[in-house]
Design a protein around this motif. Sequence first.
Motif, PDB file in Angstrom:
ATOM      1  N   PRO A  40     -76.791-104.547 -39.821  1.00 41.07           N
ATOM      2  CA  PRO A  40     -76.632-103.757 -38.745  1.00 41.07           C
ATOM      3  C   PRO A  40     -78.124-103.515 -38.035  1.00 41.07           C
ATOM      4  N   ALA A  41     -78.929-103.674 -38.835  1.00 41.24           N
ATOM      5  CA  ALA A  41     -80.332-103.465 -38.009  1.00 41.24           C
ATOM      6  C   ALA A  41     -80.835-104.534 -37.517  1.00 41.24           C
ATOM      7  N   ALA A  42     -80.472-105.815 -37.741  1.00 43.59           N
ATOM      8  CA  ALA A  42     -80.713-106.917 -36.994  1.00 43.59           C
ATOM      9  C   ALA A  42     -79.960-107.083 -35.699  1.00 43.59           C
ATOM     10  N   VAL A  43     -78.692-106.762 -35.943  1.00 47.74           N
ATOM     11  CA  VAL A  43     -77.790-106.511 -34.611  1.00 47.74           C
ATOM     12  C   VAL A  43     -78.431-105.743 -33.667  1.00 47.74           C
ATOM     13  N   GLN A  44     -78.835-104.556 -34.083  1.00 46.50           N
ATOM     14  CA  GLN A  44     -79.417-103.713 -33.347  1.00 46.50           C
ATOM     15  C   GLN A  44     -80.712-104.126 -32.482  1.00 46.50           C
ATOM     16  N   GLU A  45     -81.578-104.720 -33.337  1.00 45.62           N
ATOM     17  CA  GLU A  45     -82.882-105.492 -32.893  1.00 45.62           C
ATOM     18  C   GLU A  45     -82.473-106.499 -32.034  1.00 45.62           C
ATOM     19  N   ALA A  46     -81.344-107.338 -31.997  1.00 48.77           N
ATOM     20  CA  ALA A  46     -81.365-108.234 -31.070  1.00 48.77           C
ATOM     21  C   ALA A  46     -80.648-107.586 -29.688  1.00 48.77           C
ATOM     22  N   GLY A  47     -79.874-106.632 -29.883  1.00 48.26           N
ATOM     23  CA  GLY A  47     -79.309-105.853 -28.563  1.00 48.26           C
ATOM     24  C   GLY A  47     -80.407-105.563 -28.094  1.00 48.26           C
ATOM     25  N   ARG A  48     -81.560-104.705 -28.680  1.00 45.19           N
ATOM     26  CA  ARG A  48     -82.418-104.122 -28.033  1.00 45.19           C
ATOM     27  C   ARG A  48     -83.541-105.066 -27.327  1.00 45.19           C
ATOM     28  N   MET A  49     -83.806-106.495 -28.024  1.00 48.84           N
ATOM     29  CA  MET A  49     -84.537-107.488 -27.581  1.00 48.84           C
ATOM     30  C   MET A  49     -83.966-107.832 -26.190  1.00 48.84           C
ATOM     31  N   VAL A  50     -82.603-108.292 -25.986  1.00 47.93           N
ATOM     32  CA  VAL A  50     -82.037-108.660 -24.811  1.00 47.93           C
ATOM     33  C   VAL A  50     -82.071-107.574 -23.778  1.00 47.93           C
ATOM     34  N   SER A  51     -81.789-106.395 -24.007  1.00 52.07           N
ATOM     35  CA  SER A  51     -81.758-105.480 -23.200  1.00 52.07           C
ATOM     36  C   SER A  51     -83.230-105.011 -22.506  1.00 52.07           C
ATOM     37  N   GLU A  52     -84.159-105.025 -23.460  1.00 57.31           N
ATOM     38  CA  GLU A  52     -85.520-104.945 -22.866  1.00 57.31           C
ATOM     39  C   GLU A  52     -86.011-105.959 -22.032  1.00 57.31           C
ATOM     40  N   LYS A  53     -85.621-107.054 -22.307  1.00 55.64           N
ATOM     41  CA  LYS A  53     -86.094-108.490 -21.603  1.00 55.64           C
ATOM     42  C   LYS A  53     -85.378-108.119 -20.049  1.00 55.64           C
ATOM     43  N   VAL A  54     -84.298-107.876 -20.179  1.00 49.30           N
ATOM     44  CA  VAL A  54     -83.707-107.775 -18.693  1.00 49.30           C
ATOM     45  C   VAL A  54     -84.337-106.759 -17.963  1.00 49.30           C
ATOM     46  N   ALA A  55     -84.329-105.303 -18.613  1.00 49.38           N
ATOM     47  CA  ALA A  55     -85.121-104.241 -17.708  1.00 49.38           C
ATOM     48  C   ALA A  55     -86.423-104.660 -17.232  1.00 49.38           C
ATOM     49  N   ALA A  56     -87.230-105.477 -18.252  1.00 48.27           N
ATOM     50  CA  ALA A  56     -88.601-105.634 -17.839  1.00 48.27           C
ATOM     51  C   ALA A  56     -88.605-106.550 -16.667  1.00 48.27           C
ATOM     52  N   ASN A  57     -87.750-107.628 -16.721  1.00 48.95           N
ATOM     53  CA  ASN A  57     -87.634-108.558 -15.520  1.00 48.95           C
ATOM     54  C   ASN A  57     -87.135-107.822 -14.383  1.00 48.95           C
ATOM     55  N   MET A  58     -86.007-107.042 -14.343  1.00 49.93           N
ATOM     56  CA  MET A  58     -85.800-106.360 -13.116  1.00 49.93           C
ATOM     57  C   MET A  58     -86.826-105.439 -12.634  1.00 49.93           C
ATOM     58  N   GLU A  74    -103.942-113.592  -7.261  1.00 48.00           N
ATOM     59  CA  GLU A  74    -104.598-113.164  -8.201  1.00 48.00           C
ATOM     60  C   GLU A  74    -104.101-111.616  -8.832  1.00 48.00           C
ATOM     61  N   ALA A  75    -104.115-110.728  -7.855  1.00 52.59           N
ATOM     62  CA  ALA A  75    -103.417-109.369  -8.178  1.00 52.59           C
ATOM     63  C   ALA A  75    -102.202-109.509  -8.598  1.00 52.59           C
ATOM     64  N   ILE A  76    -101.217-110.031  -8.233  1.00 53.68           N
ATOM     65  CA  ILE A  76     -99.778-110.469  -8.665  1.00 53.68           C
ATOM     66  C   ILE A  76     -99.668-110.963 -10.052  1.00 53.68           C
ATOM     67  N   VAL A  77    -100.396-112.101 -10.339  1.00 57.75           N
ATOM     68  CA  VAL A  77    -100.192-112.698 -11.544  1.00 57.75           C
ATOM     69  C   VAL A  77    -100.898-111.605 -12.717  1.00 57.75           C
ATOM     70  N   SER A  78    -102.160-110.991 -12.156  1.00 56.78           N
ATOM     71  CA  SER A  78    -102.771-109.883 -13.101  1.00 56.78           C
ATOM     72  C   SER A  78    -101.569-108.639 -13.152  1.00 56.78           C
ATOM     73  N   GLY A  79    -101.183-108.246 -12.553  1.00 57.57           N
ATOM     74  CA  GLY A  79    -100.327-107.115 -12.573  1.00 57.57           C
ATOM     75  C   GLY A  79     -98.876-107.596 -13.650  1.00 57.57           C
ATOM     76  N   SER A  80     -98.732-108.951 -13.322  1.00 59.54           N
ATOM     77  CA  SER A  80     -97.403-109.337 -14.116  1.00 59.54           C
ATOM     78  C   SER A  80     -97.799-109.413 -15.564  1.00 59.54           C
ATOM     79  N   ILE A  81     -98.952-110.011 -15.901  1.00 62.55           N
ATOM     80  CA  ILE A  81     -99.564-109.903 -17.313  1.00 62.55           C
ATOM     81  C   ILE A  81     -99.472-108.529 -17.855  1.00 62.55           C
ATOM     82  N   ALA A  82     -99.981-107.623 -17.069  1.00 63.50           N
ATOM     83  CA  ALA A  82    -100.413-106.140 -17.230  1.00 63.50           C
ATOM     84  C   ALA A  82     -98.753-105.661 -17.583  1.00 63.50           C
ATOM     85  N   HIS A  83     -97.918-105.662 -16.906  1.00 65.54           N
ATOM     86  CA  HIS A  83     -96.535-105.390 -16.991  1.00 65.54           C
ATOM     87  C   HIS A  83     -95.841-105.821 -18.495  1.00 65.54           C
ATOM     88  N   TYR A  84     -96.010-107.113 -18.564  1.00 62.88           N
ATOM     89  CA  TYR A  84     -95.346-107.605 -19.874  1.00 62.88           C
ATOM     90  C   TYR A  84     -96.211-107.045 -21.156  1.00 62.88           C
TER      91      TYR A  84
END
Length: 106
Positions: A40-58, A74-84
């Motif tokens: 169950p912990a692995a299932v929860q982690e997999a779900g969390r991983m996917v939802s985090e990635k979708v939310a971060a990209n949005m 430069e500012a856009i790339v730097s800000g994107s790196i900082a975001h992730y």
Amino acid sequence: MTTTPKNPNWFDIGMDAWALAAESNIVIAMRIGSLAQGGPAAVQEAGRMVSEKVAANMKLGCDLVTGKLGSSPEAIVSGSIAHYAKSVVANRKRLGSGPIKSTFAV
């Protein structure tokens, strides 16, 4: 992460990208270990991983469209790196900090 100045240059951005890649690989290894155990912990982690990635990209897309990242490449790339980087560092700490110190200043 290196402390990229307000007016980032490509060298600092490259160093930040390298640090993000290294930190991301640590998180990937930790996640693979927890997913390999299954259950169950692995299932929860997999779900969390996917939802985090979708939310971060949005969120990054919204920040890009609204101009929160700036207008120069430069500012856009730097800000994107900082975001992730925020998510990557938080995940590494959550999954187990161990003896490895974060390369990012959050």
